[in-house]
Design an enzyme around this catalytic site. Structure first.
Site, short mmCIF file in Angstrom:
data_model
loop_
_atom_site.label_atom_id
_atom_site.label_comp_id
_atom_site.label_asym_id
_atom_site.label_seq_id
_atom_site.Cartn_x
_atom_site.Cartn_y
_atom_site.Cartn_z
N GLN A 56 59.09 29.08 34.53
CA GLN A 56 59.77 27.80 34.74
C GLN A 56 59.44 26.76 33.67
O GLN A 56 60.34 26.04 33.20
CB GLN A 56 59.43 27.25 36.12
N HIS A 106 59.76 26.31 45.39
CA HIS A 106 58.31 26.36 45.58
C HIS A 106 57.70 25.22 44.77
O HIS A 106 58.22 24.84 43.72
CB HIS A 106 57.80 27.72 45.10
N ASP A 161 51.19 27.47 50.89
CA ASP A 161 51.88 28.71 50.55
C ASP A 161 50.94 29.65 49.80
O ASP A 161 50.84 30.84 50.12
CB ASP A 161 53.12 28.41 49.70
N GLU A 204 49.42 33.31 51.23
CA GLU A 204 49.59 34.55 50.48
C GLU A 204 48.26 35.22 50.18
O GLU A 204 48.12 36.44 50.32
CB GLU A 204 50.32 34.26 49.16
N GLU A 247 46.59 54.17 62.60
CA GLU A 247 45.86 53.14 63.32
C GLU A 247 45.66 51.85 62.53
O GLU A 247 45.52 50.77 63.12
CB GLU A 247 44.50 53.69 63.78
#
Length: 345
Positions: free
Chosen positions: A87, A110, A193, A197, A229
């Site tokens: 960006q 974001h 955020d 994560e 499991e």
């Protein structure tokens, strides 16, 4: 105090009717935003770098495709739908020089680039966020069904005094006000955020699964049993949590499972785990993580690729691949090979 939830009645789609909207990038989120906005009756163009493989996909969907700088020049409101680490370069090269004297709005999905100042916008543009809390294909599918994915909005810079109105209108255009939109900040969204994560959703969960698998196999149990499991049944538990919360999940499992949950879980996620989570959060808050990530990215992703390769070679992957072939009800997706048709490179 609970956060205010904005719905359809709080957003004016007409505010964007006479404007040109540009979606920069045609990946999972970019594609869904572009399609939903157009289906909401708005004028949408797509901006991509010269030679992008996504251009053909966008044209096939009926969009006019321009090089990023030209799309920015033509647009009144634009969404930056490209990877975080790309960006800043795109901003300097293609976005900032084409913003003009003022009046435009740039939206992000974001908050990382703005909050950590990888991008430093001038005072000639509104900066806001519209962040659906779901992957792009779900944003699109829910819209088509007449529903919507909840979203967050945030306002970083409101030069025009209309940034909130713009963000809410965009959220309505992609269907999110059908479900509910909550206002946050770039700081809060970016930090929570990243923490989710790293500590829980991706880093925490994947490491917990692998260590559980390793513990059982080391103790002499068959890897197939360990896989069932520690990984396969995880979806059942997570689905129950998503549908009815942790208490609802506990209502649906056996008394034996409940007792093991409430007495043994805190031994796994203990004081040491909590301390590690607090350290991870601090590194996010003070910018340490972002600095490390930028350095790794600019250095050619050597350690990043090394660690990914190590994960791909973990025994749980081979075991899982074989067992999933026995489960016709489990959707098989070659995610690495496909990257969906909308990946923007």
């Amino acid at each position: 105090m609970p956060a205010k939830v904005y719905t359809d009645k709080d957003a004016d789609l007409g505010f964007l009717k006479k404007k040109t909207l540009a979606v920069l990038g045609f990946g999972s989120q970019g594609h869904s935003h572009a399609m939903n906005l157009r289906d909401s009756g708005l004028n949408v163009i797509v901006g991509l770098y010269k030679g992008s493989k996504s251009a053909e996909a966008a044209r096939k969907k009926g969009f006019k495709v321009y090089e990023t700088g030209e799309a920015v020049r033509r647009a009144d409101v634009m969404l930056v739908g490209i990877p975080d680490m790309k960006q800043a370069d795109v901003w300097e090269k293609d976005i900032a020089p084409n913003l003009g004297k003022g009046g435009k709005t740039v939206l992000f999905i974001h908050g990382l680039s703005i909050h950590y100042k990888l991008i430093k916008p001038g005072k000639n543009v509104d900066i806001a966020m519209v962040a659906p809390k779901g992957p792009g294909h779900v944003v699109r599918a829910q819209y088509v069904e007449g529903k919507g994915v909840p979203a967050l909005i945030a306002i970083q810079q409101d030069i025009s005094g209309k940034a909130t109105k713009t963000a809410l209108a965009w959220a309505k255009g992609i269907g999110s006000t059908r479900a509910g939109v909550i206002k946050t900040t770039f700081k809060e969204e970016a930090e929570t955020d990243l923490f989710g994560e790293q500590a829980v959703l991706c880093g925490g969960a994947s490491e917990l699964v692998k260590v559980g698998f390793e513990t059982l196999v080391k103790a002499g149990y068959q890897p197939e049993m360990a896989y069932f499991e520690c990984l396969h049944e995880l979806k059942l538990i997570v689905d129950l949590m998503v549908e009815s919360g942790i208490s609802g999940m506990r209502f649906s499992i056996s008394e034996t499972a409940k007792y093991g949950d409430i007495t043994r879980g805190p031994r796994v996620i203990n004081k040491s785990s909590r301390k590690a989570m607090e350290e991870i959060l601090k590194e996010i808050q003070d910018g340490t993580f972002t600095k490390q990530w930028v350095k790794e990215y600019k250095g050619g992703l050597k350690n990043y690729n090394k660690l990914l390769k190590k994960g791909e070679n973990h025994p749980i992957e081979k075991t899982g691949q074989r067992l999933r072939s026995l489960m016709p009800w489990v959707q098989k997706r070659n995610i690495k090979g496909a990257q969906a048709e909308y990946t923007t490179k």
